[in-house]
Motif scaffolding. Structure first.
Motif, short mmCIF file in Angstrom:
data_model
loop_
_atom_site.label_atom_id
_atom_site.label_comp_id
_atom_site.label_asym_id
_atom_site.label_seq_id
_atom_site.Cartn_x
_atom_site.Cartn_y
_atom_site.Cartn_z
N VAL A 94 -6.22 -6.15 19.72
CA VAL A 94 -7.07 -5.91 20.89
C VAL A 94 -8.46 -5.50 20.40
O VAL A 94 -8.59 -4.72 19.47
N ASN A 118 -12.45 -4.00 21.59
CA ASN A 118 -13.11 -3.29 22.68
C ASN A 118 -14.14 -4.20 23.35
O ASN A 118 -14.35 -5.33 22.90
N TYR A 171 -8.03 -2.94 17.22
CA TYR A 171 -6.83 -2.36 16.63
C TYR A 171 -5.66 -3.29 16.83
O TYR A 171 -5.64 -4.10 17.75
N TYR A 231 -1.56 -3.73 17.45
CA TYR A 231 -0.43 -3.02 18.03
C TYR A 231 0.85 -3.72 17.62
O TYR A 231 0.84 -4.87 17.24
N PRO A 268 0.39 -2.76 23.55
CA PRO A 268 -0.90 -2.10 23.35
C PRO A 268 -0.97 -0.68 23.90
O PRO A 268 -1.67 0.16 23.36
N ALA A 269 -0.24 -0.39 24.97
CA ALA A 269 -0.31 0.93 25.59
C ALA A 269 0.30 2.02 24.72
O ALA A 269 -0.03 3.19 24.89
N SER A 298 0.08 2.03 21.34
CA SER A 298 -0.62 2.07 20.07
C SER A 298 -1.31 3.42 19.92
O SER A 298 -1.92 3.92 20.88
N SER A 336 -4.05 4.11 18.33
CA SER A 336 -5.49 3.94 18.57
C SER A 336 -5.81 3.92 20.05
O SER A 336 -6.83 4.46 20.48
N LYS A 337 -4.98 3.30 20.85
CA LYS A 337 -5.20 3.24 22.30
C LYS A 337 -4.99 4.62 22.92
O LYS A 337 -5.78 5.04 23.77
N GLY A 384 -7.92 6.78 22.25
CA GLY A 384 -9.16 6.20 22.73
C GLY A 384 -10.15 5.90 21.61
O GLY A 384 -11.36 6.00 21.79
N CYS A 427 -11.24 3.19 20.21
CA CYS A 427 -12.15 2.05 20.33
C CYS A 427 -12.79 1.94 21.70
O CYS A 427 -13.52 0.99 21.96
N ALA A 485 -10.84 -1.48 26.43
CA ALA A 485 -10.50 -2.77 25.84
C ALA A 485 -10.93 -3.92 26.74
O ALA A 485 -11.03 -3.79 27.96
#
Length: 59
Positions: free
Chosen positions: A24, A26, A33, A35, A39-40, A42, A44-45, A48, A50, A53
């Motif tokens: 994904v 930004n 990043y 995953y 993605p939810a 991850s 990094s997600k 926050g 990045c 998205a």
């Protein structure tokens, strides 16, 4: 026979998990990043890292 079962289980796990990975970016494409499953969930997600998205096309 036991060795075959172990190899089959390993192959199934790898095939399943590789189908559930992705990348994904930004909105300004300056950060991204990977995953593994979704993605939810991850790290990094979650933190926050990045920013917001970009909407990803459905594959």
């Amino acid at each position: 026979m036991i060795k075959f079962v172990k190899v089959a289980v390993l192959f199934t796990a790898v095939a399943t998990l590789t189908a559930c990975s992705g990348h994904v970016e930004n909105k300004d494409k300056s950060c991204g990043y990977d995953y593994f499953l979704h993605p939810a969930i991850s790290i990094s997600k979650i933190i926050g890292g990045c920013g917001p998205a970009v909407e990803q096309p459905v594959k």
